[in-house]
Design a protein around this motif. Structure first.
Motif, mmCIF file in Angstrom:
data_model
loop_
_atom_site.group_PDB
_atom_site.id
_atom_site.type_symbol
_atom_site.label_atom_id
_atom_site.label_comp_id
_atom_site.label_asym_id
_atom_site.label_seq_id
_atom_site.Cartn_x
_atom_site.Cartn_y
_atom_site.Cartn_z
ATOM 1 N N ILE A 57 0.857 -1.190 0.000
ATOM 2 C CA ILE A 57 0.000 0.000 0.000
ATOM 3 C C ILE A 57 0.889 1.234 0.000
ATOM 4 C CG2 ILE A 57 -1.742 1.296 1.274
ATOM 5 C CD1 ILE A 57 -2.625 -1.367 2.525
ATOM 6 N N THR A 58 0.578 2.144 -0.903
ATOM 7 C CA THR A 58 1.310 3.403 -0.975
ATOM 8 C C THR A 58 0.339 4.565 -0.932
ATOM 9 O OG1 THR A 58 1.303 3.337 -3.396
ATOM 10 C CG2 THR A 58 3.230 2.430 -2.281
ATOM 11 N N TYR A 59 0.856 5.707 -0.541
ATOM 12 C CA TYR A 59 0.021 6.907 -0.412
ATOM 13 C C TYR A 59 0.892 8.120 -0.691
ATOM 14 C CZ TYR A 59 -3.557 9.982 1.573
ATOM 15 O OH TYR A 59 -4.515 10.937 1.754
ATOM 16 N N TYR A 60 0.331 9.093 -1.425
ATOM 17 C CA TYR A 60 1.097 10.253 -1.853
ATOM 18 C C TYR A 60 0.331 11.547 -1.585
ATOM 19 C CZ TYR A 60 3.627 6.715 -4.558
ATOM 20 O OH TYR A 60 4.346 5.612 -4.941
ATOM 21 N N LYS A 65 1.654 13.063 -6.951
ATOM 22 C CA LYS A 65 1.042 11.888 -7.579
ATOM 23 C C LYS A 65 1.341 11.868 -9.073
ATOM 24 C CE LYS A 65 -2.821 11.194 -4.392
ATOM 25 N NZ LYS A 65 -4.295 11.287 -4.208
ATOM 26 N N GLY A 66 1.733 10.697 -9.562
ATOM 27 C CA GLY A 66 2.073 10.556 -10.968
ATOM 28 C C GLY A 66 3.501 10.942 -11.304
ATOM 29 N N SER A 85 10.010 14.312 -13.365
ATOM 30 C CA SER A 85 9.350 15.575 -13.737
ATOM 31 C C SER A 85 9.444 16.582 -12.598
ATOM 32 C CB SER A 85 7.882 15.316 -14.097
ATOM 33 O OG SER A 85 7.778 14.400 -15.167
ATOM 34 N N LEU A 86 10.627 16.725 -12.054
ATOM 35 C CA LEU A 86 10.817 17.584 -10.883
ATOM 36 C C LEU A 86 10.519 19.033 -11.201
ATOM 37 C CD1 LEU A 86 13.911 15.790 -9.423
ATOM 38 C CD2 LEU A 86 11.814 16.276 -8.159
ATOM 39 N N LYS A 87 9.947 19.714 -10.222
ATOM 40 C CA LYS A 87 9.566 21.113 -10.341
ATOM 41 C C LYS A 87 10.352 21.936 -9.325
ATOM 42 C CE LYS A 87 4.831 19.749 -11.513
ATOM 43 N NZ LYS A 87 3.390 19.899 -11.162
ATOM 44 N N LEU A 88 10.407 23.229 -9.573
ATOM 45 C CA LEU A 88 11.110 24.123 -8.644
ATOM 46 C C LEU A 88 10.576 23.973 -7.231
ATOM 47 C CD1 LEU A 88 11.368 27.389 -10.788
ATOM 48 C CD2 LEU A 88 13.096 25.610 -10.467
#
Length: 124
Positions: A57-60, A65-66, A85-88
């Motif tokens: 089981i995982t949770y984000y 997510k994604g 897809s890292l963001k600032l």
């Protein structure tokens, strides 16, 4: 008692990827649910991702997510956080956490054990 040691942080351009690792001491790693949290400068520490003791089981948090994937290898006493897809806004110190109660590493309450953190910096 569980000791946690994170690795894998660094500097990456926006849109890039990093994989964080957290190695745990002890012979009862499979008895612990694991989680990743992060703290950006001037902000409170926040939950990122959690995984149950078995890994089934995982949770984000919604914002990852994604893009992020948490996984657990009980044979290697290691939990991973694959970040894509890292963001600032992902820039932060990332902490690994462990607790026998899954809810505590999935955003409900405070886990019993923490690592020292690893810096992730996303640049434009």
């Amino acid at each position: 008692q569980v000791q946690l040691l994170e690795s894998g942080g660094g500097l990456v351009q926006a849109g890039g990827s990093l994989r964080l690792s957290c190695a745990a001491s002890g012979r009862t790693f499979s008895a612990y649910a694991m989680g990743w949290f992060r703290q950006a400068p001037g902000k409170e520490r926040e939950f990122v991702a959690g995984i149950s003791r078995s890994g089934g089981i995982t949770y984000y948090r919604d914002s990852v997510k994604g893009r992020f994937t948490i996984s657990k290898d009980n044979a290697k006493n290691t939990v991973y956080l694959q970040m894509s897809s890292l963001k600032l806004e992902d820039t932060a110190v990332y902490y690994c956490a462990a607790d026998r109660t899954a809810a505590r590493v999935m955003g409900n309450g405070g886990p019993d054990y923490w690592g020292q953190g690893t810096q992730v910096t996303v640049s434009s």
